[in-house]
Write a protein that holds these residues in place. Structure first.
Motif, PDB file in Angstrom:
ATOM      1  N   PHE A   1      -5.810  -2.746   7.518  1.00 55.12           N
ATOM      2  CA  PHE A   1      -6.657  -3.449   8.488  1.00 55.12           C
ATOM      3  C   PHE A   1      -7.657  -4.363   7.781  1.00 55.12           C
ATOM      4  O   PHE A   1      -7.826  -5.531   8.157  1.00 55.12           O
ATOM      5  N   ASN A   2      -8.317  -3.831   6.750  1.00 53.56           N
ATOM      6  CA  ASN A   2      -9.328  -4.618   6.043  1.00 53.56           C
ATOM      7  C   ASN A   2      -8.719  -5.752   5.228  1.00 53.56           C
ATOM      8  O   ASN A   2      -9.325  -6.826   5.101  1.00 53.56           O
ATOM      9  N   LEU A   3      -7.538  -5.546   4.686  1.00 50.11           N
ATOM     10  CA  LEU A   3      -6.878  -6.613   3.935  1.00 50.11           C
ATOM     11  C   LEU A   3      -6.374  -7.711   4.867  1.00 50.11           C
ATOM     12  O   LEU A   3      -6.450  -8.897   4.541  1.00 50.11           O
ATOM     13  N   LYS A   4      -5.872  -7.321   6.036  1.00 51.75           N
ATOM     14  CA  LYS A   4      -5.399  -8.323   6.997  1.00 51.75           C
ATOM     15  C   LYS A   4      -6.537  -9.209   7.475  1.00 51.75           C
ATOM     16  O   LYS A   4      -6.334 -10.385   7.777  1.00 51.75           O
TER      17      LYS A   4
ATOM     18  N   SER B   1     -15.128   2.876  -0.921  1.00 54.87           N
ATOM     19  CA  SER B   1     -15.490   1.843   0.038  1.00 54.87           C
ATOM     20  C   SER B   1     -14.323   0.866   0.174  1.00 54.87           C
ATOM     21  O   SER B   1     -13.854   0.317  -0.827  1.00 54.87           O
ATOM     22  N   THR B   2     -13.838   0.656   1.395  1.00 56.97           N
ATOM     23  CA  THR B   2     -12.755  -0.316   1.586  1.00 56.97           C
ATOM     24  C   THR B   2     -13.213  -1.727   1.213  1.00 56.97           C
ATOM     25  O   THR B   2     -12.415  -2.531   0.739  1.00 56.97           O
ATOM     26  N   LYS B   3     -14.506  -1.998   1.391  1.00 58.31           N
ATOM     27  CA  LYS B   3     -15.031  -3.299   0.984  1.00 58.31           C
ATOM     28  C   LYS B   3     -14.894  -3.478  -0.515  1.00 58.31           C
ATOM     29  O   LYS B   3     -14.488  -4.543  -0.999  1.00 58.31           O
ATOM     30  N   GLU B   4     -15.208  -2.427  -1.285  1.00 62.23           N
ATOM     31  CA  GLU B   4     -15.075  -2.504  -2.741  1.00 62.23           C
ATOM     32  C   GLU B   4     -13.615  -2.670  -3.130  1.00 62.23           C
ATOM     33  O   GLU B   4     -13.287  -3.445  -4.033  1.00 62.23           O
ATOM     34  N   LEU B   5     -12.717  -1.957  -2.451  1.00 62.44           N
ATOM     35  CA  LEU B   5     -11.292  -2.081  -2.749  1.00 62.44           C
ATOM     36  C   LEU B   5     -10.811  -3.504  -2.518  1.00 62.44           C
ATOM     37  O   LEU B   5     -10.093  -4.073  -3.354  1.00 62.44           O
ATOM     38  N   VAL B   6     -11.200  -4.100  -1.398  1.00 59.99           N
ATOM     39  CA  VAL B   6     -10.794  -5.477  -1.107  1.00 59.99           C
ATOM     40  C   VAL B   6     -11.335  -6.432  -2.164  1.00 59.99           C
ATOM     41  O   VAL B   6     -10.630  -7.347  -2.625  1.00 59.99           O
TER      42      VAL B   6
ATOM     43  N   LEU C   1      -6.280   1.964   7.363  1.00 59.05           N
ATOM     44  CA  LEU C   1      -7.614   1.397   7.177  1.00 59.05           C
ATOM     45  C   LEU C   1      -7.606   0.320   6.099  1.00 59.05           C
ATOM     46  O   LEU C   1      -8.208  -0.756   6.265  1.00 59.05           O
ATOM     47  N   ILE C   2      -6.917   0.597   4.983  1.00 55.96           N
ATOM     48  CA  ILE C   2      -6.809  -0.396   3.911  1.00 55.96           C
ATOM     49  C   ILE C   2      -6.102  -1.639   4.437  1.00 55.96           C
ATOM     50  O   ILE C   2      -6.541  -2.771   4.211  1.00 55.96           O
TER      51      ILE C   2
ATOM     52  N   ILE D   1       0.861  -1.181   0.000  1.00 52.18           N
ATOM     53  CA  ILE D   1       0.000   0.000   0.000  1.00 52.18           C
ATOM     54  C   ILE D   1       0.897   1.231   0.000  1.00 52.18           C
ATOM     55  O   ILE D   1       1.644   1.473   0.956  1.00 52.18           O
ATOM     56  N   VAL D   2       0.858   1.994  -1.089  1.00 53.50           N
ATOM     57  CA  VAL D   2       1.666   3.213  -1.200  1.00 53.50           C
ATOM     58  C   VAL D   2       0.705   4.393  -1.128  1.00 53.50           C
ATOM     59  O   VAL D   2       0.051   4.743  -2.107  1.00 53.50           O
ATOM     60  N   GLU D   3       0.611   4.985   0.049  1.00 53.86           N
ATOM     61  CA  GLU D   3      -0.409   6.005   0.340  1.00 53.86           C
ATOM     62  C   GLU D   3       0.133   6.949   1.391  1.00 53.86           C
ATOM     63  O   GLU D   3       0.542   6.519   2.473  1.00 53.86           O
TER      64      GLU D   3
END
Length: 224
Positions: free
Chosen positions: A18-21, A106-111, A15-16, A5-7
């Motif tokens: 956390f959701n990916l983990k 949406s982090t859900k959409e990203l995942v 946040l990204i 994640i390059v941000e």
């Protein structure tokens, strides 16, 4: 699988991550473009989530450097940006990004998009070789050749070209292509498809005419 994640916005990166983990991905973070490029080269992740607006080196330059390096050139990339204009989205796709999300997202959409891209880039079923007319595919290495000359395709371009070629000369509906190649269930992303088709034709060179647009229906490969 490893996700870089390059941000530069730490809260968004956290946040990204956390959701990916939660989905059992191993995550790595960089908060500026220069460090992001270094980590991509060192870690060689399975996918990179790349913000465009960053200090040090912006995301477009990071992406261009990745595509010039044999260690990173085949790593799929999802671009993130606060710029919501259509032309910015198209520019990102024209660079060769596999997908593109505008903030806020949406982090859900990203995942889900991460999962879809990794699924199509790691899927190896049946024969690893495929040929249609002048087009040759190696599914193990995601390598594409016109006759014996290699043509550099992104992972999404490879999947799209293979999807069309495996169906011979049959016309493929635009909506079906979006579902099968990108995992999209609606027509919102038709510009994504159009942009990828334009890029593919540019890379096919003198064979571009074999990738046909069937007005009102979709696309097909006429290479038999």
């Amino acid at each position: 699988m490893k996700v870089l994640i390059v941000e530069d916005e730490v809260d968004i990166a956290d946040l990204i991550s956390f959701n990916l983990k939660r989905k059992d991905y191993e995550t790595f973070m960089a908060h500026d473009g220069i460090r992001g490029l270094e980590m991509a080269q060192e870690i060689q992740p399975d996918i990179v989530i790349l913000d465009l607006m960053m200090p040090g080196m912006d995301g477009r330059d990071v992406f261009k450097q990745m595509k010039r390096d044999a260690r990173t050139m085949n790593i799929p990339v999802i671009m993130l940006t606060a710029l919501g204009q259509t032309e910015d989205r198209i520019k990102g796709l024209e660079l060769g990004a596999d997908d593109y999300l505008t903030k806020p997202f949406s982090t859900k959409e990203l995942v889900l998009r991460v999962e879809a891209i990794l699924k199509r880039t790691t899927q190896k079923t049946g024969s690893t070789k495929f040929k249609l007319g002048p087009f040759n595919f190696d599914k193990n290495t995601l390598s594409f050749y016109i006759h014996s000359e290699r043509v550099d395709l992104t992972s999404t371009e490879f999947k799209l070209m293979l999807y069309l070629c495996e169906r011979g000369s049959a016309v493929q509906d635009r909506h079906q292509i979006l579902r099968e190649v990108w995992g999209y269930s609606d027509d919102v992303h038709t510009r994504t498809l159009d942009t990828h088709m334009k890029r593919l034709r540019n890379k096919l060179g003198e064979h571009a005419h074999l990738l046909e647009t069937v007005r009102g229906k979709g696309y097909r490969i006429n290479a038999e």
